[in-house]
Design a protein around this motif. Structure first.
Motif, PDB file in Angstrom:
ATOM      1  N   PHE A 167       5.638   0.995 -14.214  1.00  0.00           N
ATOM      2  CA  PHE A 167       6.570  -0.129 -14.348  1.00  0.00           C
ATOM      3  C   PHE A 167       5.885  -1.385 -13.824  1.00  0.00           C
ATOM      4  N   TRP A 168       5.870  -2.440 -14.639  1.00  0.00           N
ATOM      5  CA  TRP A 168       5.356  -3.720 -14.151  1.00  0.00           C
ATOM      6  C   TRP A 168       6.310  -4.257 -13.102  1.00  0.00           C
ATOM      7  N   VAL A 169       5.784  -4.981 -12.152  1.00  0.00           N
ATOM      8  CA  VAL A 169       6.593  -5.682 -11.148  1.00  0.00           C
ATOM      9  C   VAL A 169       6.167  -7.148 -11.133  1.00  0.00           C
ATOM     10  N   GLU A 170       6.964  -7.965 -10.513  1.00  0.00           N
ATOM     11  CA  GLU A 170       6.749  -9.410 -10.527  1.00  0.00           C
ATOM     12  C   GLU A 170       5.491  -9.846  -9.787  1.00  0.00           C
ATOM     13  N   SER A 171       5.162  -9.137  -8.707  1.00  0.00           N
ATOM     14  CA  SER A 171       4.062  -9.599  -7.863  1.00  0.00           C
ATOM     15  C   SER A 171       3.524  -8.447  -7.014  1.00  0.00           C
ATOM     16  N   GLU A 172       2.426  -8.725  -6.364  1.00  0.00           N
ATOM     17  CA  GLU A 172       1.849  -7.753  -5.432  1.00  0.00           C
ATOM     18  C   GLU A 172       2.813  -7.494  -4.269  1.00  0.00           C
ATOM     19  N   GLU A 173       3.526  -8.527  -3.854  1.00  0.00           N
ATOM     20  CA  GLU A 173       4.508  -8.371  -2.771  1.00  0.00           C
ATOM     21  C   GLU A 173       5.632  -7.426  -3.197  1.00  0.00           C
ATOM     22  N   ALA A 174       6.100  -7.593  -4.429  1.00  0.00           N
ATOM     23  CA  ALA A 174       7.153  -6.705  -4.946  1.00  0.00           C
ATOM     24  C   ALA A 174       6.640  -5.267  -5.004  1.00  0.00           C
ATOM     25  N   LYS A 175       5.400  -5.119  -5.425  1.00  0.00           N
ATOM     26  CA  LYS A 175       4.795  -3.791  -5.483  1.00  0.00           C
ATOM     27  C   LYS A 175       4.826  -3.129  -4.106  1.00  0.00           C
ATOM     28  N   HIS A 176       4.406  -3.872  -3.088  1.00  0.00           N
ATOM     29  CA  HIS A 176       4.365  -3.296  -1.741  1.00  0.00           C
ATOM     30  C   HIS A 176       5.753  -2.990  -1.203  1.00  0.00           C
ATOM     31  N   ALA A 177       6.750  -3.732  -1.630  1.00  0.00           N
ATOM     32  CA  ALA A 177       8.124  -3.427  -1.222  1.00  0.00           C
ATOM     33  C   ALA A 177       8.523  -2.036  -1.720  1.00  0.00           C
ATOM     34  N   PHE A 178       8.038  -1.658  -2.889  1.00  0.00           N
ATOM     35  CA  PHE A 178       8.321  -0.324  -3.438  1.00  0.00           C
ATOM     36  C   PHE A 178       7.483   0.749  -2.750  1.00  0.00           C
ATOM     37  N   VAL A 179       6.171   0.564  -2.732  1.00  0.00           N
ATOM     38  CA  VAL A 179       5.290   1.653  -2.324  1.00  0.00           C
ATOM     39  C   VAL A 179       5.124   1.802  -0.816  1.00  0.00           C
ATOM     40  N   ASP A 180       5.435   0.764  -0.053  1.00  0.00           N
ATOM     41  CA  ASP A 180       5.317   0.869   1.399  1.00  0.00           C
ATOM     42  C   ASP A 180       6.540   1.505   2.051  1.00  0.00           C
ATOM     43  N   ASP A 181       7.602   1.662   1.289  1.00  0.00           N
ATOM     44  CA  ASP A 181       8.824   2.299   1.783  1.00  0.00           C
ATOM     45  C   ASP A 181       8.662   3.814   1.631  1.00  0.00           C
ATOM     46  N   GLU A 182       8.517   4.511   2.745  1.00  0.00           N
ATOM     47  CA  GLU A 182       8.253   5.951   2.711  1.00  0.00           C
ATOM     48  C   GLU A 182       9.374   6.759   2.068  1.00  0.00           C
ATOM     49  N   SER A 183      10.584   6.214   2.014  1.00  0.00           N
ATOM     50  CA  SER A 183      11.688   6.937   1.388  1.00  0.00           C
ATOM     51  C   SER A 183      11.727   6.725  -0.124  1.00  0.00           C
ATOM     52  N   SER A 184      10.876   5.853  -0.614  1.00  0.00           N
ATOM     53  CA  SER A 184      10.842   5.510  -2.040  1.00  0.00           C
ATOM     54  C   SER A 184      10.037   6.534  -2.833  1.00  0.00           C
ATOM     55  N   PRO A 185      10.467   6.861  -4.049  1.00  0.00           N
ATOM     56  CA  PRO A 185       9.679   7.771  -4.891  1.00  0.00           C
ATOM     57  C   PRO A 185       8.511   7.075  -5.599  1.00  0.00           C
ATOM     58  N   TYR A 186       8.409   5.759  -5.461  1.00  0.00           N
ATOM     59  CA  TYR A 186       7.347   5.001  -6.130  1.00  0.00           C
ATOM     60  C   TYR A 186       6.039   5.132  -5.362  1.00  0.00           C
ATOM     61  N   PHE A 187       4.939   5.065  -6.108  1.00  0.00           N
ATOM     62  CA  PHE A 187       3.630   5.151  -5.474  1.00  0.00           C
ATOM     63  C   PHE A 187       2.641   4.334  -6.287  1.00  0.00           C
ATOM     64  N   THR A 188       1.428   4.293  -5.822  1.00  0.00           N
ATOM     65  CA  THR A 188       0.342   3.657  -6.542  1.00  0.00           C
ATOM     66  C   THR A 188      -0.903   4.489  -6.311  1.00  0.00           C
ATOM     67  N   THR A 189      -1.964   4.149  -6.982  1.00  0.00           N
ATOM     68  CA  THR A 189      -3.251   4.805  -6.785  1.00  0.00           C
ATOM     69  C   THR A 189      -4.317   3.713  -6.704  1.00  0.00           C
TER      70      THR A 189
END
Length: 136
Positions: free
Chosen positions: A62-84
């Motif tokens: 899924f595209w996100v608006e910015s790198e900051e938005a990306k980190h809001a998803f992937v830095d939350d340990e309860s989130s199912p989102y990740f990156t590589t």
């Protein structure tokens, strides 16, 4: 609370957005303004089970608006989102199809719509937001 999301919801929500086209060939890729905003990846060496080494064959990008938005998803340990590492510096997040059910329909709807907004033309995005009484 809304019902748990399903992979079919991702498809339905993406197809319902204005100007969406399905890219030809291979895995499903949803595009707007000629740009991908949600796509389903083939099994790749960068996304794998750390215990078995088996490549994930159900990754949705899924595209996100910015790198900051990306980190809001992937830095939350309860989130199912990740990156590589393959996606370092790329404004997108990954979600395994088998984990879509950790989200409810409202949550996945927001992610798909935000992905569309990140890639749609400014005119299309402004019009879509205005029709909902929203703005950027």
């Amino acid at each position: 609370m809304a019902r748990r999301a399903k992979v079919d919801d991702v498809h339905e929500i993406a197809r319902a957005l204005p100007g969406v086209k399905l890219a030809e060939g291979g895995r499903t890729v949803y595009q707007v303004s000629g740009r991908s905003f949600v796509f389903f990846r083939n099994a790749r060496p960068d996304a794998f089970d750390p215990e078995t080494g088996e490549r994930y064959d159900d990754v949705i990008v899924f595209w996100v608006e910015s790198e900051e938005a990306k980190h809001a998803f992937v830095d939350d340990e309860s989130s199912p989102y990740f990156t590589t590492p393959h996606f370092d510096g790329h404004p997108s997040v990954l979600l395994r199809g088998s984990h879509v059910g950790r989200l409810d329909v409202d949550e996945i709807t927001e992610v798909v719509q935000d992905a569309w907004l990140a890639r749609a033309s400014k005119t299309a995005a402004t019009k879509w937001l205005a029709a909902r009484g929203l703005s950027r």
